[in-house]
Each structure stands twice: as structure tokens, then as C-alpha cells.
Scaffold this motif. Structure first.
Motif, PDB file in Angstrom:
ATOM      1  N   CYS A  55       9.431 -51.862 -33.496  1.00  0.00           N
ATOM      2  CA  CYS A  55      10.721 -52.561 -33.463  1.00  0.00           C
ATOM      3  C   CYS A  55      11.725 -51.916 -34.411  1.00  0.00           C
ATOM      4  N   GLY A  56      11.271 -51.524 -35.606  1.00  0.00           N
ATOM      5  CA  GLY A  56      12.172 -50.880 -36.555  1.00  0.00           C
ATOM      6  C   GLY A  56      12.642 -49.525 -36.071  1.00  0.00           C
ATOM      7  N   ILE A  57      11.738 -48.759 -35.482  1.00  0.00           N
ATOM      8  CA  ILE A  57      12.110 -47.459 -34.928  1.00  0.00           C
ATOM      9  C   ILE A  57      13.122 -47.639 -33.796  1.00  0.00           C
ATOM     10  N   PHE A  58      12.865 -48.622 -32.936  1.00  0.00           N
ATOM     11  CA  PHE A  58      13.825 -48.926 -31.876  1.00  0.00           C
ATOM     12  C   PHE A  58      15.184 -49.305 -32.458  1.00  0.00           C
ATOM     13  N   ALA A  59      15.186 -50.132 -33.491  1.00  0.00           N
ATOM     14  CA  ALA A  59      16.445 -50.581 -34.089  1.00  0.00           C
ATOM     15  C   ALA A  59      17.257 -49.406 -34.621  1.00  0.00           C
ATOM     16  N   VAL A  60      16.578 -48.449 -35.285  1.00  0.00           N
ATOM     17  CA  VAL A  60      17.278 -47.273 -35.802  1.00  0.00           C
ATOM     18  C   VAL A  60      17.824 -46.432 -34.651  1.00  0.00           C
ATOM     19  N   THR A  78      14.643 -47.236 -27.173  1.00  0.00           N
ATOM     20  CA  THR A  78      13.407 -47.607 -26.483  1.00  0.00           C
ATOM     21  C   THR A  78      12.490 -46.402 -26.337  1.00  0.00           C
ATOM     22  N   LEU A  79      13.046 -45.293 -25.891  1.00  0.00           N
ATOM     23  CA  LEU A  79      12.240 -44.088 -25.712  1.00  0.00           C
ATOM     24  C   LEU A  79      11.727 -43.558 -27.050  1.00  0.00           C
ATOM     25  N   LEU A  80      12.511 -43.706 -28.102  1.00  0.00           N
ATOM     26  CA  LEU A  80      12.071 -43.266 -29.429  1.00  0.00           C
ATOM     27  C   LEU A  80      10.818 -44.029 -29.854  1.00  0.00           C
ATOM     28  N   THR A 118       1.006 -47.236 -40.251  1.00  0.00           N
ATOM     29  CA  THR A 118       1.878 -48.182 -39.545  1.00  0.00           C
ATOM     30  C   THR A 118       2.615 -49.088 -40.526  1.00  0.00           C
ATOM     31  N   LEU A 119       1.933 -49.526 -41.569  1.00  0.00           N
ATOM     32  CA  LEU A 119       2.569 -50.389 -42.562  1.00  0.00           C
ATOM     33  C   LEU A 119       3.711 -49.644 -43.251  1.00  0.00           C
ATOM     34  N   PHE A 120       3.452 -48.400 -43.638  1.00  0.00           N
ATOM     35  CA  PHE A 120       4.508 -47.630 -44.295  1.00  0.00           C
ATOM     36  C   PHE A 120       5.675 -47.369 -43.349  1.00  0.00           C
ATOM     37  N   THR A 121       5.374 -46.978 -42.109  1.00  0.00           N
ATOM     38  CA  THR A 121       6.454 -46.660 -41.176  1.00  0.00           C
ATOM     39  C   THR A 121       7.304 -47.883 -40.868  1.00  0.00           C
ATOM     40  N   ALA A 122       6.676 -49.055 -40.769  1.00  0.00           N
ATOM     41  CA  ALA A 122       7.435 -50.289 -40.536  1.00  0.00           C
ATOM     42  C   ALA A 122       8.409 -50.539 -41.681  1.00  0.00           C
ATOM     43  N   LEU A 123       7.927 -50.427 -42.909  1.00  0.00           N
ATOM     44  CA  LEU A 123       8.792 -50.651 -44.071  1.00  0.00           C
ATOM     45  C   LEU A 123       9.897 -49.595 -44.144  1.00  0.00           C
ATOM     46  N   ALA A 124       9.551 -48.330 -43.860  1.00  0.00           N
ATOM     47  CA  ALA A 124      10.542 -47.256 -43.936  1.00  0.00           C
ATOM     48  C   ALA A 124      11.607 -47.394 -42.851  1.00  0.00           C
ATOM     49  N   ALA A 125      11.177 -47.697 -41.615  1.00  0.00           N
ATOM     50  CA  ALA A 125      12.147 -47.804 -40.518  1.00  0.00           C
ATOM     51  C   ALA A 125      13.127 -48.937 -40.764  1.00  0.00           C
ATOM     52  N   MET A 182       2.827 -36.358 -41.231  1.00  0.00           N
ATOM     53  CA  MET A 182       4.194 -36.249 -40.718  1.00  0.00           C
ATOM     54  C   MET A 182       4.543 -37.358 -39.738  1.00  0.00           C
ATOM     55  N   MET A 183       3.575 -38.166 -39.334  1.00  0.00           N
ATOM     56  CA  MET A 183       3.832 -39.178 -38.315  1.00  0.00           C
ATOM     57  C   MET A 183       4.922 -40.175 -38.715  1.00  0.00           C
ATOM     58  N   PRO A 184       5.058 -40.576 -39.983  1.00  0.00           N
ATOM     59  CA  PRO A 184       6.172 -41.474 -40.335  1.00  0.00           C
ATOM     60  C   PRO A 184       7.557 -40.870 -40.136  1.00  0.00           C
ATOM     61  N   ALA A 185       7.642 -39.549 -39.928  1.00  0.00           N
ATOM     62  CA  ALA A 185       8.944 -38.900 -39.703  1.00  0.00           C
ATOM     63  C   ALA A 185       9.371 -39.077 -38.249  1.00  0.00           C
ATOM     64  N   PHE A 186       9.512 -40.321 -37.838  1.00  0.00           N
ATOM     65  CA  PHE A 186       9.840 -40.626 -36.442  1.00  0.00           C
ATOM     66  C   PHE A 186      11.182 -40.051 -35.986  1.00  0.00           C
ATOM     67  N   PRO A 187      12.167 -39.797 -36.875  1.00  0.00           N
ATOM     68  CA  PRO A 187      13.415 -39.190 -36.380  1.00  0.00           C
ATOM     69  C   PRO A 187      13.227 -37.808 -35.751  1.00  0.00           C
ATOM     70  N   LEU A 188      12.080 -37.164 -35.995  1.00  0.00           N
ATOM     71  CA  LEU A 188      11.807 -35.896 -35.323  1.00  0.00           C
ATOM     72  C   LEU A 188      11.830 -36.050 -33.805  1.00  0.00           C
ATOM     73  N   LEU A 189      11.577 -37.267 -33.330  1.00  0.00           N
ATOM     74  CA  LEU A 189      11.521 -37.521 -31.891  1.00  0.00           C
ATOM     75  C   LEU A 189      12.876 -37.890 -31.305  1.00  0.00           C
ATOM     76  N   LEU A 190      13.899 -38.009 -32.147  1.00  0.00           N
ATOM     77  CA  LEU A 190      15.215 -38.420 -31.644  1.00  0.00           C
ATOM     78  C   LEU A 190      15.826 -37.434 -30.643  1.00  0.00           C
ATOM     79  N   PRO A 191      15.759 -36.121 -30.874  1.00  0.00           N
ATOM     80  CA  PRO A 191      16.321 -35.221 -29.853  1.00  0.00           C
ATOM     81  C   PRO A 191      15.669 -35.398 -28.491  1.00  0.00           C
TER      82      PRO A 191
END
Length: 400
Positions: free
Chosen positions: A135-140, A151-153, A173-180, A352-361
Motif C-alpha cells: 500500500c505504501g509503495i502504491f501510495a508513493v 498499482t504496477l509498482l 517487509t517491515l522495513f519497506t512498509a515503514l520506509a515507503a 536492495m529489495m527495499p529500493a522499490f523506486p528502481l521499479l518506477l521506470p
């Protein structure tokens, strides 16, 4: 083709004034495609794991809760800190290398619901955190590039090559949720919320340094640009509070270990005992050179993988419209931290998995695809490949 229009998540909530529960319902409805897509991808991975485990006569669920780092977290949850293991080569591994938030949550949840046990509590926390992270990744993503890209991100993050770790009793997952959500708070000028979330991230993983840097750099840039425009600095007290809060979680644990061991650099010494030290990438270079010594194709494959990674980072930096400053700083710092350490090479994709913005392009490109079926096909192939790779790792002998 026009750029997709950003639709902030909180704007959707604001359109329907009412109770907090009603607002939550609206926000969940807005994020529903991302959440359902993410769940579908992760269930695909779990199904592949369980089928593979059944065929090979292994316990798939046990692989999610009872191996590698998850065992250390469970021991801390049950007995507290102070456990050490001396390996045959003489090196000492201490549980003080592991940050405290996940084991604290495991202990609390297992006390409230004893049938879960510590292992079950860890798995439940990880799964719930994965939904919060999606949800946080989607929100960003939706805030920057629109709902479809967001949604695709989130769905692509669920199909990341090492996404099987998202289904384990690990801290990713806990870290990525807090970071996103901290990044989303910065994007929406909720600085104190961002600082509080960063405190939690700093109690979860050492890579929280990337999030602390993102918040600090963004605040400094805001002050420089707005002061040049004549904005009074006193208007930014919330930002100052958020920046001051951000490093407290990470620093508090470093100080705790220093007091425990009676050495101001104890945490870094303990990490060095685990062969996790900052060496500027020297160990990585040696590893790549060794692969060339064994097989030229293996060495070239690694070089190609790093070239692809650098290209994706460059795409993130050059993306139009630009990724916001906190997002790009966080992303680049996570990648850098993952590469400049001396730790086990196989863990670097997971780090590197918490670096979800890598998937933005990729998410934006798929969101703009003319063929509406193309995103579903690509996500489906990625989910299957991720599931097969995850089953291979979890049912094998190597750590993720």
C-alpha cells in the motif's frame, strides 16, 4: 503521449469527508487494485514453493520460519540479547548484529496470542507488513505518476527476483512498509509523521541510514530553496522536528550496543565479525574477479547484471517527470549501501529489495503501454519466474 496524471492518495480521502473509518475505507478502495494484484503475485510464489516442497518431500512452511536470520530473531524474541556462536574458524557471531523491532513485535504478539508461538508471530508480522508495504509503495507511485503506475509498482515489487523473502519471517517487509510510508509523508509535507516512521525503520534495519539521508537532504534542499525565495525559517518547525526524530531509532540501537559491550564502536565491530564491513566495494570487486577465474561467462554475466543495475539507477535519475528528491536519494543510497559492504554476495539482491523506486521506470512504461494486456503478461511471467527462483533458493541450502 502525455504523462500520467498524479493522483495523491490523501486527495481521494479528502473528497469524502466523514469518520476515520470511512476515510480508511475510501483509501483502501483506491488502493484495492494494487493490493489485490500484489496478493495474487505473492500467492503464486507461495503456491510454487508448496508444490515444489511437496514434490521434493520438504516442509515448505518450515523454510519460511525456521532458517537463517529468522532463527536469530526468534531467539532474541524468546530470550533477549546476549547469545553468541563461535564458528570453527574462530569468528564470533553475536545476536547484537540484529536490530530489535521485529523480535520485540514477535514477542509481544506471541504473548497476546500464545498459540501462534514466536515463529508464527514472526510470519504473521511479515505478511501483514508486506501488505502495508504494498500500500505504501502504491501510495508513493500514485502520488508521482498516477494510480495505474502506482498499482504496477506495487505488483512488480511483489514479483521482484528475491520477493520470496517477503513471505518469510524477515525484516524486509517491515522495513519497506515503514520506509515507503515515511517517503509518502515527506512527499505530502507530514514531516513529524515521516520522522516517527523513520524511528521505526531505524530500529528495524541498518539500511535505515538511507531513509535518514533522504529526509535530511530533502529538508536541507527545502530550506535552501525557500530561504532564497524569502520564506521565513520559523515556518518549518515541523520539518525540523521530523529531521531531528529521523535518526533516533538507528542511533539508539547503536548506543545500546555500545553500552552493552562497553565500546563506542561495538556495533560496527560485531558487524565486522559477521564479515559485514564497509570496504567501498573491494570485496565485491574481488568476488567478480574470482568468477572470471572460474568461468569467463560467469564473470561477464555478473558484469552485465551490474551494468543493468547502473542503467536502471540512471533511468530513475533521468526519468520524466523527475522522481522527487527524497525518493531518488533513498533509492540510490539503498543501492550504494548494498554494494559497498563486504558481506555475502548472494544477499545483495535481497538487501536492495527495499529500493522499490528502481521499479518506477518499468511501472510507468507499462502503465503507458498501448496494448492493455501487455502489463498483465509481463507481470505474470515475472511472478512465475520469481516463484520458481524463490522455491529453488528456499528448498536449497544457500542463505537468501
Amino acid at each position: 503521449m502525455p504523462e500520467p496524471k498524479a493522483v495523491p492518495l490523501l486527495r481521494a480521502i479528502a473528497l469524502r469527508p466523514g469518520s476515520a473509518a470511512h476515510s480508511l475505507t475510501i483509501s483502501l478502495r483506491y488502493a484495492a487494485p494494487a493490493l489485490l494484484g500484489y496478493i495474487a503475485v505473492r500467492l503464486t510464489g507461495l503456491a510454487i514453493l508448496m508444490i515444489s516442497a511437496s514434490v521434493t518431500g520438504k516442509d515448505g512452511m518450515r523454510r519460511l520460519t525456521g532458517r537463517w536470520d529468522s532463527v536469530w530473531y526468534q531467539r532474541i524474541a524468546e530470550h533477549g540479547y546476549g547469545y553468541e556462536v563461535r564458528l570453527p574458524d574462530g569468528t564470533l557471531h553475536s545476536d547484537l548484529a540484529f536490530f530489535p523491532l521485529l523480535p520485540a513485535l514477535e514477542r509481544g504478539l506471541s504473548v497476546l496470542f500464545p498459540p501462534l508461538g514466536v515463529a508464527g508471530a514472526g510470519l504473521l508480522i511479515s505478511w501483514l507488513a508486506s501488505l502495508a508495504a504494498a500500500c505504501g509503495i502504491f501510495a508513493v507511485g500514485a502520488r508521482i505518476y498516477g494510480r495505474r503506475a502506482g498499482t504496477l509498482l506495487a505488483v512488480l515489487w511483489g514479483a521482484y527476483p528475491t520477493a520470496f523473502v517477503q513471505s518469510m519471517a524477515y525484516t524486509e517487509t517491515l522495513f519497506t512498509a515503514l520506509a515507503a510510508w515515511a517517503l509518502y509523508a515527506v512527499l505530502t509535507d507530514r514531516w513529524i509523521t515521516a520522522g516517527v516512521l523513520c524511528v521505526g525503520a531505524g530500529l528495524t534495519r541498518p539500511v535505515a541510514a538511507a531513509l535518514i539521508a533522504a529526509i535530511g537532504v530533502t529538508a536541507m534542499w527545502r530550506l535552501v530553496t525557500e530561504r532564497g525565495g524569502g520564506e521565513p525559517l520559523r515556518r518549518h518547525w515541523r520539518m525540523a522536528v521530523g529531521v531531528c526524530l529521523a535518526p533516533l531509532g538507528w542511533l539508539s540501537y547503536i548506543v545500546f550496543v555500545a553500552v552493552w559491550e562497553g565500546n563506542p564502536f561495538a556495533y560496527f565491530d560485531i558487524q565486522a565479525d559477521w564479515n559485514n564491513r564497509i570496504d567501498g566495494g573491494a570485496a565485491l570487486a574481488v568476488f567478480v574477479a574470482e568468477q572470471f577465474g572460474r568461468s569467463v561467462l560467469a564473470g561477464l554475466g555478473l558484469c552485465a547484471a551490474f551494468a543493468l543495475l547502473l542503467w536502471v539507477v540512471w533511468l530513475c535519475v533521468r526519468q520524466r517527470p523527475r522522481q522527487p528528491l527524497p525518493v531518488i536519494v533513498y533509492c540510490v543510497m539503498v543501492v550504494v549501501i548494498s554494494l559497498i559492504g563486504s558481506g555475502y554476495f548472494g544477499s545483495r539482491p535481497r538487501l536492495m529489495m527495499p529500493a522499490f523506486p528502481l521499479l518506477l521506470p518499468a511501472a510507468v512504461a507499462l502503465a503507458s503501454a498501448r496494448r492493455r494486456a501487455l502489463p498483465a503478461v509481463i507481470v505474470g511471467v515475472a511472478a512465475l519466474a520469481s516463484g520458481v527462483y524463490g522455491a529453488f533458493n528456499l528448498l536449497g541450502s544457500g542463505p537468501p
